[in-house]
Design an enzyme around this catalytic site. Structure first.
Site, short mmCIF file in Angstrom:
data_model
loop_
_atom_site.label_atom_id
_atom_site.label_comp_id
_atom_site.label_asym_id
_atom_site.label_seq_id
_atom_site.Cartn_x
_atom_site.Cartn_y
_atom_site.Cartn_z
N ASP B 194 0.78 -1.18 0.01
CA ASP B 194 0.02 0.08 0.00
C ASP B 194 0.86 1.28 -0.02
OD1 ASP B 194 -1.91 2.01 0.72
OD2 ASP B 194 -2.54 1.15 2.60
N HIS B 367 -4.32 4.42 6.44
CA HIS B 367 -2.92 3.81 5.81
C HIS B 367 -1.79 4.07 6.28
CE1 HIS B 367 -5.57 2.95 2.13
NE2 HIS B 367 -6.30 4.08 2.57
#
Lengths: 554, 554
Positions: B194, B367
């Site tokens: 990610d 995130h």
């Protein structure tokens, strides 16, 4: 001097509840002073609109009262409506040298005469009707910015203009703290102050800090350097030039507005460059990559700007190559985030090293943060306060700051465009409304696009249009040609033949039904066709294109 | 087990160079494993488009090879394309309980069967063809998120999924550091990770810090509280409920997607609320303002959402009143900034106290920031690395982080959608391209709007359309009716009569010239009309509306 006047009116015509089209009326009896005349860039939902200017109905109705327009600085949101205003109203305009220099360029582009512009110096005080207007130097992201002291028969009004408090400005010219403080000591009736950064804690960094970041970037760069920034940020441009000189690089300027502002600033002495530093963009290939800096427009990802074109390998004069260092010395204005990101992505794909973003120190704001606002309030200590220059939540935040500093809530006016704020020596009230609003400029048209046209553009943009044409015999009511269907922006017709055939069939059926039931009014026939086709298309596609039946008569 | 396989291919079909429509193919010989099938929300220039899904031509061409689809979590950008994919490809889908719970809702809405969904638990390892797939718990802004370990005959592939490292997650279930570390010890061939927050320094704060901010806000609120957040942020919703219980308030849930997710989460045990805490929205008036919390959608200012409607005093069930405290527990997704600002402004105008913005601590990202990414790289220590899930500059930044941690540049692949990355045990190469791209969904249409339709919508949106209709006698070439001009989205016709009259005159002249010079081909006549009218309108208005000549024949 209007001796008998009992009250002063402050009427914002733009800039409240929005960032842009700043314009404020100060009125005492039948004398009006106008502060600024700015434009605004259109919201995304104003499809096809180029720019937005304030509705000046109120000024046109009272044109004979207007003594002058005074300008705080040369940004578009403060001077950009003047080409339109001065076409309709003949009135002297006062501003500092650079402000008028930039304005002159705009007026000439629009074929408006520049004969009635009057330069002032920060520190000057001039009489305009019953008003005595002082120009007070402030720091901002353009040189020669001023706040205003406006002495009226009712008391002193202070307008900060757009400002920050920079203790180490590039041009060495600091905000005139002493003048603000003197005004405060003598007593100020009303202050209007910049709210742009009222949501931001702390203190906006000095413009000089950007120079430190430039130095680091120049130190690390081995090849060519490009710096994109706002063309009006003359101090930023000066810092690029200064850093280039230190690193023995030549500087070329690119982009129409950048070339314009640099040339005016050089001419008026606001930018200084040692002989031989500035070169023409066509000369860059006479030097090695490591000797070149290019200053350019496009820091907002504007589609037609120099940097955006370069990022798409579509610029006539400059091709980005791996090894280029590109400094984006700006933060995206709200609404431009995606355009800027796209430009950065494209530049990276071309192999450039791109320096961008808040954490890099390559940009600072030109507006005061909360601690600076508090200092200004403490210096000026007005009786009444109107937060200006900001979207609604910024005005609310600025009002809260004033209240926290001790001002009673009833002395703070969170106002809106068109509102008449009326002050006597000891009282302020909302005393009605005047006409105000937005005038949309689209190409050469000023105000010819309104809500109906925008609504149509929105519908067209979402699902396109279907046009149904039928030719009818006037005498018999018989269809003699058509129905033909033409669509644009609806579906890719070649791959949707069945849908379009069936659509034509539905139209035919609707026409047949009209004929069977002897309906002959065109309006009814059209509305039957529109309903039948709209229903069918929505059922099949869940879309609602514009449906436009046209009947020709022979 | 494909014993003779010499290489493994990784083919991203979405999610690279963009945020959204994540989809990745892992292929060994003729066996394919598909990771995620997400959608993307349209860019501003995709006018009228509802959503965007990946082009799955490659999957359709190789449908018999696909062993399974494995899902990392239940966000739209990871599962949102499945209703479209599963209509065309029949294949088992594996995911955790909450992920499949949310997916089931989406499939039912789209009339797609849910018979082939297979729940797994974090920690499970299952065999799918030649792949052995492990599901590894990670923290994210939705519970039950997993990364994947994919054992192939060529070596281990690790996909982090969307993740952050939260040391104090609300559900007490931490990222499975041990599993990632074990994989690292055994040797990992390729890692995909990610990149969303690769530009962000430091460490993303724990979800729990939001609870502290909620507590402060609830403590200060005297009247009703509304909290807007993403419906999928189940831990956030749990924290609202927990805080409400502490302050003896009832909780009502509002907004279609919020009601759906809360009901699934309650059913599956991902949200816990003491008996009597949750009330129906219709019951709120049975309690005093100080006893109520409303959890709602609209944190992105979406036009049809509950909060946006409330902000415009246009909600059927809830009217904002002065004294309401509204917490916007989200940051605007890029592109939504102005919508969110407008909603905040409108809520403030209604007298509400609105808590918003980064400095308030009422939102954290889901995130990993740079320090978390570094930890993940240190745990997994892959031979090759592919940054995924991010716009291009984020991938570049993530690649730089990997390089700074010691990975050779040639082992890092900044890839793009459709690229075939081929790995042996000790080498990685780019081995070609497959069909990939965007399929636009507009209403019920999937892929029937392409570049031509979008180009037309853009032109229509900018300057509108003029339609010119003429009826001609086929035999003689004589005009028997018209020319008629109809416009939409161009100018306000009633105020532009002179312009439209002159436009008709120009069309008539063009037709006359055609007749004089015996031009009879329709295409030539149309193009003459278009040119003459276009030139005239541009000269008069500087606009370029679409000009559509239609000739009817009798």
């Amino acid at each position: 001097m209007s001796k008998g006047s009992q009250k002063v009116q402050i009427i914002p015509l733009g800039g409240l509840g929005e960032i842009g089209k700043n314009m404020t009326v100060i009125r005492v009896d039948d004398e009006i002073l106008l502060i600024d005349a700015g434009l605004m860039f259109p919201d995304e939902d104003m499809l096809g609109i180029d720019l937005v200017i304030p509705d000046i109905t109120y000024l046109l109705e009272n044109r004979d009262m207007i003594k002058a327009i005074v300008l705080t600085h040369g940004h578009e949101d403060h001077i950009g409506a003047l080409p339109y205003v001065l076409k309709q109203i003949s009135v002297p305009v006062y501003g500092t040298k650079l402000t008028l220099g930039i304005l002159e360029g705009r007026l000439k582009e629009n074929n408006v005469g520049c004969g009635n512009l009057h330069p002032v110096m920060p520190g000057d005080i001039i009489n305009l009707g019953c008003f005595s207007v002082g120009f007070i130097r402030v720091n901002h992201s353009i040189p020669d910015a001023v706040g205003l002291s406006i002495k009226t028969p009712l008391g002193m009004i202070v307008h900060t203009g757009d400002f920050k408090l920079d203790y180490t400005p590039i041009d060495g010219k600091m905000t005139d703290f002493r003048r603000f403080s003197d005004l405060g000591n003598k007593g100020v009736l009303v202050m209007m102050a910049d709210s742009t950064n009222a949501e931001r804690e702390g203190h906006t960094p000095s413009e000089r800090t950007v120079g430190v970041a430039f130095d680091k970037a120049f130190h690390n760069a081995r090849q060519r350097i490009l710096v994109a920034t706002f063309s009006s940020n003359v101090s930023r441009i000066q810092q690029v030039i200064d850093t280039a000189v230190r690193y023995k690089r030549k500087v070329a300027v690119l982009g129409r507005s950048m070339v314009n502002v640099v040339s005016i600033s050089l001419e008026l002495g606001y930018i200084n460059a040692p002989e031989g530093t500035l070169i023409d963009i066509d000369e860059i290939n006479n030097f090695s990559m490591s000797q070149i800096v290019i200053i350019t427009t496009g820091s907002q990802g504007e589609p037609m700007s120099a940097l955006t074109r370069m990022s798409m390998s579509d610029h006539r004069k400059v091709t980005i190559v791996p090894g280029d260092t590109i400094i984006i010395s700006a933060t995206p204005i709200p609404g431009n985030e995606k355009l800027v990101s796209k430009t950065i992505d494209n530049l990276l794909k071309l192999g450039a090293n791109v320096i961008y973003g808040r954490s890099e120190g390559i940009h600072v704001s030109g507006h005061a943060s909360q601690e600076e606002l508090k200092l200004m309030h403490n210096l000026v200590r007005p009786k009444f306060f109107i937060p200006v220059h900001g979207e609604y939540r910024m005005l609310v935040r600025h009002a809260k700051i004033a209240h926290e500093l001790g001002m009673p809530k009833e002395n703070i006016f969170i106002s809106e465009n068109g509102q008449i704020l009326e002050f006597t020596r000891d009282k302020g009230v909302v005393a009605g409304k005047v006409t105000s609003g937005r005038v949309l400029v689209d190409g050469l048209g000023v105000g010819d696009v309104g809500n109906i046209v925008l609504r149509d553009r929105r519908q067209l943009s979402q699902d396109g249009i279907l046009i149904i044409v039928v030719t009818m015999n006037k005498a018999t009511g018989q269809v003699v040609a058509g129905p033909d269907i033409v669509s644009r922006g609806f579906v890719y017709v070649r791959e949707s033949e069945a849908l379009m055939d069936e659509a034509r069939e539905r139209v035919q059926q609707a026409l047949d039904r009209c004929q069977d039931s002897k309906v002959t009014e065109w309006a009814t026939i059209k509305s039957n066709v529109r309903d039948a086709l709209g229903r069918y298309l929505f059922e099949k596609t869940r879309r609602r294109p514009m449906i436009l039946p046209i009947i020709m008569e022979i």
